[in-house]
Design a protein around this motif. Structure first.
Motif, short mmCIF file in Angstrom:
data_model
loop_
_atom_site.label_atom_id
_atom_site.label_comp_id
_atom_site.label_asym_id
_atom_site.label_seq_id
_atom_site.Cartn_x
_atom_site.Cartn_y
_atom_site.Cartn_z
N ASN A 11 0.11 -1.90 -0.37
CA ASN A 11 -0.16 -0.09 -0.13
C ASN A 11 0.70 1.21 -0.33
OD1 ASN A 11 -2.58 -1.57 0.00
ND2 ASN A 11 -2.14 -1.22 2.27
N MET A 12 0.63 2.49 -0.65
CA MET A 12 0.84 3.48 -0.60
C MET A 12 0.22 4.81 -0.01
SD MET A 12 2.22 4.09 -4.70
CE MET A 12 2.38 5.69 -4.66
N ARG A 13 0.60 5.88 -0.08
CA ARG A 13 -0.50 7.21 0.74
C ARG A 13 0.51 8.08 -0.83
NH1 ARG A 13 -0.53 12.62 3.10
NH2 ARG A 13 1.72 11.88 3.26
N ILE A 14 -1.04 8.95 -1.36
CA ILE A 14 -0.46 9.56 -2.40
C ILE A 14 -1.66 10.62 -1.80
CG2 ILE A 14 -0.43 7.93 -4.10
CD1 ILE A 14 -3.92 8.37 -4.99
N ILE A 15 -1.24 11.89 -2.81
CA ILE A 15 -1.53 12.66 -1.56
C ILE A 15 -2.11 13.77 -3.59
CG2 ILE A 15 -1.25 15.59 -1.30
CD1 ILE A 15 -0.26 13.60 0.33
N VAL A 16 -4.07 13.97 -3.05
CA VAL A 16 -4.69 14.43 -4.14
C VAL A 16 -5.00 16.13 -4.66
CG1 VAL A 16 -7.36 13.93 -5.16
CG2 VAL A 16 -5.91 11.85 -3.87
#
Length: 162
Positions: A11-16
């Motif tokens: 999993n990874m975190r993305i900025i939207v």
């Protein structure tokens, strides 16, 4: 030695980024772009259907069937959400109009340039797009100027008003 330490994260975190606001999502790395768009609608409550969104990373538009992994998008990367909108642009003193599909993150000037190039309109830099009787600033983002799906604009010759 831990063999799992060489594996990429699941999993990874993305900025939207959408219309000047930022949010984050924790998603699987193997998520297809179309699924990211659906998550943006559902989890972040962005009121733009997935089929009207365009996602961009570092200036590159992302294809729906590919994954974050295909693009080698790193954790904490920023994805920009643009909305496809259709506008009608009427020519000065005419009932004739053009239909343009653009992104709400384009500037008014970019819309004018696109119109000039696609329709071979001479002297486009000396014309202004007008909405509801007001001239739009070429540097304004379309969404910030209030231009949305179905907006009617008028392309008129620039007149210096005092």
């Amino acid at each position: 030695m831990d063999l799992d330490s060489n594996l990429p994260p699941a999993n990874m975190r993305i900025i939207v980024l959408w219309r000047g606001a930022t949010s984050s999502l924790e998603i699987p790395v193997a998520t297809r772009i179309i699924e990211v768009k659906v998550l943006i609608c559902e989890a972040l409550h962005v009121p733009v259907p997935a089929d009207r969104q365009e996602l961009s990373w570092e200036g590159q538009f992302l294809e729906d069937e590919l994954t974050l992994q295909n693009y080698h998008i790193p954790p904490n990367a920023s994805l920009t959400v643009l909305t496809k909108i259709e506008v009608k642009i009427y020519l000065e003193y005419s009932r004739f109009y053009y239909v343009c599909v653009v992104y709400d993150g384009n500037t008014v000037g970019e819309l004018k340039a696109k119109l000039g190039a696609e329709q071979s309109i001479d002297d486009i830099e000396h014309k202004v797009l007008r909405m509801n009787g007001f001239d739009l600033d070429d540097h304004a983002l379309l969404w910030a100027a209030g231009v949305m799906e179905g907006t009617k604009l008028h392309l008129v010759k620039y007149q210096n008003r005092r």
